[in-house]
Design an enzyme around this catalytic site. Structure first.
Site, PDB file in Angstrom:
ATOM      1  N   LYS A 195      37.176  28.242  49.386  1.00  9.80           N
ATOM      2  CA  LYS A 195      37.746  29.515  49.824  1.00  9.80           C
ATOM      3  C   LYS A 195      38.414  30.319  48.718  1.00  9.80           C
ATOM      4  O   LYS A 195      39.080  29.793  47.851  1.00  9.80           O
ATOM      5  CB  LYS A 195      38.795  29.260  50.916  1.00  9.80           C
ATOM      6  CG  LYS A 195      38.212  28.691  52.180  1.00  9.80           C
ATOM      7  CD  LYS A 195      37.629  29.770  53.042  1.00  9.80           C
ATOM      8  CE  LYS A 195      38.748  30.491  53.740  1.00  9.80           C
ATOM      9  NZ  LYS A 195      38.281  31.202  54.910  1.00  9.80           N
ATOM     10  N   GLU A 234      45.266  41.468  53.023  1.00  9.03           N
ATOM     11  CA  GLU A 234      45.663  40.925  54.336  1.00  9.03           C
ATOM     12  C   GLU A 234      47.162  41.065  54.559  1.00  9.03           C
ATOM     13  O   GLU A 234      47.625  41.436  55.638  1.00  9.03           O
ATOM     14  CB  GLU A 234      45.303  39.443  54.426  1.00  9.03           C
ATOM     15  CG  GLU A 234      43.832  39.169  54.616  1.00  9.03           C
ATOM     16  CD  GLU A 234      43.583  37.665  54.625  1.00  9.03           C
ATOM     17  OE1 GLU A 234      43.670  37.064  55.709  1.00  9.03           O
ATOM     18  OE2 GLU A 234      43.339  37.102  53.551  1.00  9.03           O
ATOM     19  N   SER A 289      42.486  27.989  49.583  1.00  7.40           N
ATOM     20  CA  SER A 289      42.892  27.231  50.755  1.00  7.40           C
ATOM     21  C   SER A 289      43.249  25.827  50.314  1.00  7.40           C
ATOM     22  O   SER A 289      42.627  25.268  49.412  1.00  7.40           O
ATOM     23  CB  SER A 289      41.740  27.195  51.756  1.00  7.40           C
ATOM     24  OG  SER A 289      41.888  26.087  52.619  1.00  7.40           O
ATOM     25  N   SER A 299      79.412  44.388  56.106  1.00  4.85           N
ATOM     26  CA  SER A 299      78.070  44.807  55.686  1.00  4.85           C
ATOM     27  C   SER A 299      77.836  44.580  54.202  1.00  4.85           C
ATOM     28  O   SER A 299      76.767  44.880  53.682  1.00  4.85           O
ATOM     29  CB  SER A 299      77.866  46.295  56.012  1.00  4.85           C
ATOM     30  OG  SER A 299      78.906  47.075  55.446  1.00  4.85           O
TER      31      SER A 299
HETATM   32  N1  ARG Z   1      79.997  49.840  56.343  1.00  6.77           N
HETATM   33  C1  ARG Z   1      80.018  51.023  57.108  1.00  6.77           C
HETATM   34  C2  ARG Z   1      78.578  51.499  57.388  1.00  6.77           C
HETATM   35  O1  ARG Z   1      77.732  51.002  56.777  1.00  6.77           O
HETATM   36  C3  ARG Z   1      80.735  52.107  56.337  1.00  6.77           C
HETATM   37  C4  ARG Z   1      81.381  53.130  57.227  1.00  6.77           C
HETATM   38  C5  ARG Z   1      82.397  52.477  58.047  1.00  6.77           C
HETATM   39  N2  ARG Z   1      83.225  53.397  58.716  1.00  6.77           N
HETATM   40  C6  ARG Z   1      84.095  53.015  59.653  1.00  6.77           C
HETATM   41  N3  ARG Z   1      84.805  53.919  60.195  1.00  6.77           N
HETATM   42  N4  ARG Z   1      84.137  51.778  60.052  1.00  6.77           N
HETATM   43  O2  ARG Z   1      78.346  52.316  58.226  1.00  6.77           O
END
Ligand code: ARG
Length: 462
Positions: free
Chosen positions: A287, A294, A281, A27
């Protein structure tokens, strides 16, 4: 594929993570946005750990110094973000250990990424709510200025988008103010539930270390620590609530947008939106498009979508933390960005709107906007309202056939519909008289608009 020795959780694994899975589960590409909150949370956690004797003062000092170095590295774009390190939490923690050695490994004592991430999002959202509410106030101030300037500007008020009764433009603008005022209240109320600290919940069950959660909460400006560790790590109500308030706010902005788009059309021609908020436009040279309203109108769709995404994300999730929860961030960030952008565009644009009072007035003259005033006039002279309604209906039909307004009919003509009509009828048939007559709290009279503006300025210091 990266070696598991790089992973902070690699101990029990016998083969490296599949390269695709590593990227799929990471992430960091989006949660790195939380670095400031993550570092603030870690500094507070380390401070508390030292206070209860789990870290030495020296370890605490090195951890804080290391975290501040990392913050500088990130802000100066010198930080080496790694997908192998999965998320913002492990990127920062691993870098800390690189920088300060073993003391860095102690930071995670009595903590889990589960309570860490929940804390980070709450810290983040708390700040964003404050920024959003400040921006709402800026927009509201622009609306008050506009309402004051146009307190006596007459326009047609609509129901069913048909001319209904004359109103003042200032009054219309104050209706927008009210919508935003409820949004501000909703966000302030939501903030109370955002500002509760999960830290100390650890993975789900709390921790065997004697943490002082009240101390950490105070250091981070939280109202209190959460009361239940299972709820603490898994609750995302606050994100849903925020997004619901945001969706309603975007709905309000979309309604305002729609009106601006209609008013800016050649058919209405009530306002001019300055060029700097419009684009042209590529094919039609004549225009000038009202892009900002919008686009804001369109963006309300994605915020609604984010709300549904978050609701669906949480639906049926068993306690406590599930990896599903990682999916909370992108919709939330998108909502925040969309909201802040839309509010900013509106707050910048509203004070620059040019009102074409003459066109508004001319439009109010069409469509028999003072028909209700004529009925009220007859009632004041003793006619029951239903009979008055009938009389005025006939007069309107006649004027319509003549192609003129009620106020253009000569007295003798009006008297054919009711002989109790006198010369003073023109006072109520005139638009100015009509709006001035609605002179009660919440009414459209210019005097009421001015009073309302003044009261709101005082109440909100705007
Ligand atoms: N990147 C994870 C989230 O956004 C953090 C927590 C992850 N925890 C775990 N036990 N994998 O939720």
């Amino acid at each position: 594929m990266s070696e598991n020795k790089d992973k902070l959780w690699g101990g029990r694994f016998t083969e490296p993570t599949d390269a695709f899975v590593e990227a799929f589960t990471a992430s960091v590409t989006f949660d790195r946005r939380l670095y400031r909150q993550d570092i603030a949370g870690s500094i507070a956690h380390a401070t508390m750990l030292a206070h209860i004797g789990i870290l030495s003062e020296e370890e605490k000092a090195r951890i804080i110094e290391g975290l501040e170095t990392i913050r500088a590295e990130i802000e100066e774009d010198r930080f080496d973000w790694s997908v192998a390190r999965e998320d913002v939490h492990m990127n920062i923690e691993a870098r800390l250990t690189e920088l300060i050695g073993d003391a860095g490994k102690k930071l995670h004592t009595g903590r889990s990424r589960n309570d860490q991430v929940a804390t980070d999002i709450r810290l983040y959202l708390r700040d964003e709510i404050d920024a959003i509410n400040a921006e709402i106030r800026r927009l509201q101030r622009g609306l008050l200025d506009l309402a004051e300037r146009e307190a006596a500007t007459i326009m047609p008020g609509f129901t069913h988008l048909q001319v209904a009764q004359p109103v003042t433009f200032g009054h219309h603008v104050l209706a927008w103010f009210e919508m935003l005022d409820r949004d501000h209240q909703r966000l302030a109320d939501c903030r109370r539930r955002v500002n509760v600290m999960p830290l100390g919940s650890a993975a789900l069950a709390g921790t065997s270390y004697p943490l002082d959660r009240f101390m950490t909460a105070e250091l981070l400006g939280f109202e209190r620590p959460c009361r239940n560790s299972l709820d603490g790590v898994s609750d995302r109500d606050f994100a849903i609530e925020f997004n619901a308030a945001a969706a309603l706010l975007m709905t309000h902005l979309s309604r305002m947008s729609e009106e601006l788009v209609i008013w800016a059309s050649a058919q209405f021609d009530f306002i001019d939106i300055p060029d700097r908020f419009c684009t042209g436009s590529s094919i039609m040279p004549q225009k000038k498009n009202p892009d900002v309203p919008e686009l804001v109108r369109g963006k309300s769709g994605r915020v609604n979508g984010n709300l549904i995404a978050l609701l669906t994300l949480m639906k049926s999730q068993p306690l406590a933390y599930n990896k599903d929860n990682q999916e909370d961030k992108e919709p939330l960030f998108d909502t925040v960005d969309t909201l802040r952008g839309s509010l900013r565009a509106f707050a910048d644009m509203v004070p620059a709107l040019q009102v074409k009072a003459g066109n508004m007035l001319a439009a109010a003259r069409q469509g028999f906007a003072t028909a209700t005033d004529l009925a009220d006039y007859l009632v004041r002279k003793g006619l029951p309202f239903r009979d008055a309604h009938e009389v005025v209906g006939k007069a309107v039909q006649h004027a319509s056939e003549q192609g003129c307004d009620l106020a253009d009919l000569p007295l003798e003509t009006l008297q054919r519909f009711s002989d109790i009509i006198g010369e003073d009828v023109y006072d109520v048939l005139m638009l100015e008289g009509s709006v001035a007559a609605r002179d009660h709290f919440g009414g459209t009279a210019p005097e009421q608009v001015r009073r309302q503006v003044e009261a709101l300025r005082r109440e909100y210091d705007l």
